[in-house]
Design an enzyme around this catalytic site. Structure first.
Site, PDB file in Angstrom:
ATOM      1  N   ILE A   1      36.958  99.195  51.182  1.00 31.96           N
ATOM      2  CA  ILE A   1      38.124  99.667  51.912  1.00 31.96           C
ATOM      3  C   ILE A   1      37.729 100.545  53.099  1.00 31.96           C
ATOM      4  O   ILE A   1      38.512 100.719  54.037  1.00 31.96           O
ATOM      5  CB  ILE A   1      39.068 100.425  50.938  1.00 31.96           C
ATOM      6  CG1 ILE A   1      40.498 100.415  51.418  1.00 31.96           C
ATOM      7  CG2 ILE A   1      38.573 101.841  50.667  1.00 31.96           C
ATOM      8  CD1 ILE A   1      41.511 100.900  50.388  1.00 31.96           C
TER       9      ILE A   1
ATOM     10  N   HIS B   1      28.539  99.303  40.770  1.00 35.62           N
ATOM     11  CA  HIS B   1      28.807  98.424  41.914  1.00 35.62           C
ATOM     12  C   HIS B   1      27.581  98.361  42.817  1.00 35.62           C
ATOM     13  O   HIS B   1      26.892  99.357  43.021  1.00 35.62           O
ATOM     14  CB  HIS B   1      30.030  98.878  42.711  1.00 35.62           C
ATOM     15  CG  HIS B   1      30.041 100.335  43.080  1.00 35.62           C
ATOM     16  ND1 HIS B   1      30.356 101.322  42.181  1.00 35.62           N
ATOM     17  CD2 HIS B   1      29.772 100.973  44.242  1.00 35.62           C
ATOM     18  CE1 HIS B   1      30.283 102.505  42.775  1.00 35.62           C
ATOM     19  NE2 HIS B   1      29.919 102.313  44.026  1.00 35.62           N
TER      20      HIS B   1
ATOM     21  N   HIS C   1      26.632  97.605  46.700  1.00 38.02           N
ATOM     22  CA  HIS C   1      27.110  97.422  48.056  1.00 38.02           C
ATOM     23  C   HIS C   1      26.273  96.319  48.700  1.00 38.02           C
ATOM     24  O   HIS C   1      25.037  96.365  48.634  1.00 38.02           O
ATOM     25  CB  HIS C   1      26.905  98.688  48.897  1.00 38.02           C
ATOM     26  CG  HIS C   1      27.663  99.890  48.430  1.00 38.02           C
ATOM     27  ND1 HIS C   1      28.789 100.346  49.077  1.00 38.02           N
ATOM     28  CD2 HIS C   1      27.450 100.745  47.403  1.00 38.02           C
ATOM     29  CE1 HIS C   1      29.234 101.440  48.466  1.00 38.02           C
ATOM     30  NE2 HIS C   1      28.436 101.711  47.442  1.00 38.02           N
TER      31      HIS C   1
END
Ligand code: AMP
Length: 115
Positions: free
Chosen positions: A31, A101, A103
């Site tokens: 985001i 997560h 990236h």
């Protein structure tokens, strides 16, 4: 986990721009993109961080996620120019969401080392 942001994205409760999906992983646009291509790859099951992916199952999960991230990079057209896959773990690394997560960053020249 009910109060986990990324679990809520997996459940479809929070919208995200999903670019790739399997039973075990999803990839969606960050985001707050820090590069022209900035996608997060997460397991659909809640694991807090890379340090928590332990034993044989953790090894399989991390291998699957890294392969999935590489496939995302290929599909984003990043193979020839190159890209970076990075995971932040804990406070000093600035991990802000406690759901594992990776990236995937590309589309511009990336500096090294990261700040
Ligand atoms: P980290 O700081 O390594 O834990 O990375 C967390 C990332 O999640 C940051 O780059 C945020 O911009 C990103 N992020 C936070 N909320 C959302 C959201 N709702 N959709 C997509 N990315 C998000």
């Amino acid at each position: 986990m009910a109060d986990c942001l990324f679990c809520r994205i997996v459940a479809g409760e929070i919208p995200a721009t999903i670019v790739k999906r399997s039973d075990e992983a999803i990839a969606f646009r960050d985001i707050d993109a820090r590069a022209p291509a900035h996608v997060l790859v997460i397991p659909t099951e809640h694991v807090a961080a890379v340090r928590d992916a332990r034993g044989a199952e953790g090894e399989r999960l991390l291998g699957m996620l890294l392969r999935f991230a590489a496939e995302v990079a290929t599909e984003l057209g990043l193979d020839s120019a190159g890209y970076r896959i990075v995971t932040n773990t804990g406070k000093d690394a600035g991990q802000s969401v406690d759901h594992l997560h990776f990236h995937v960053l590309g589309g511009r020249k990336l500096t090294w080392p990261p700040g």
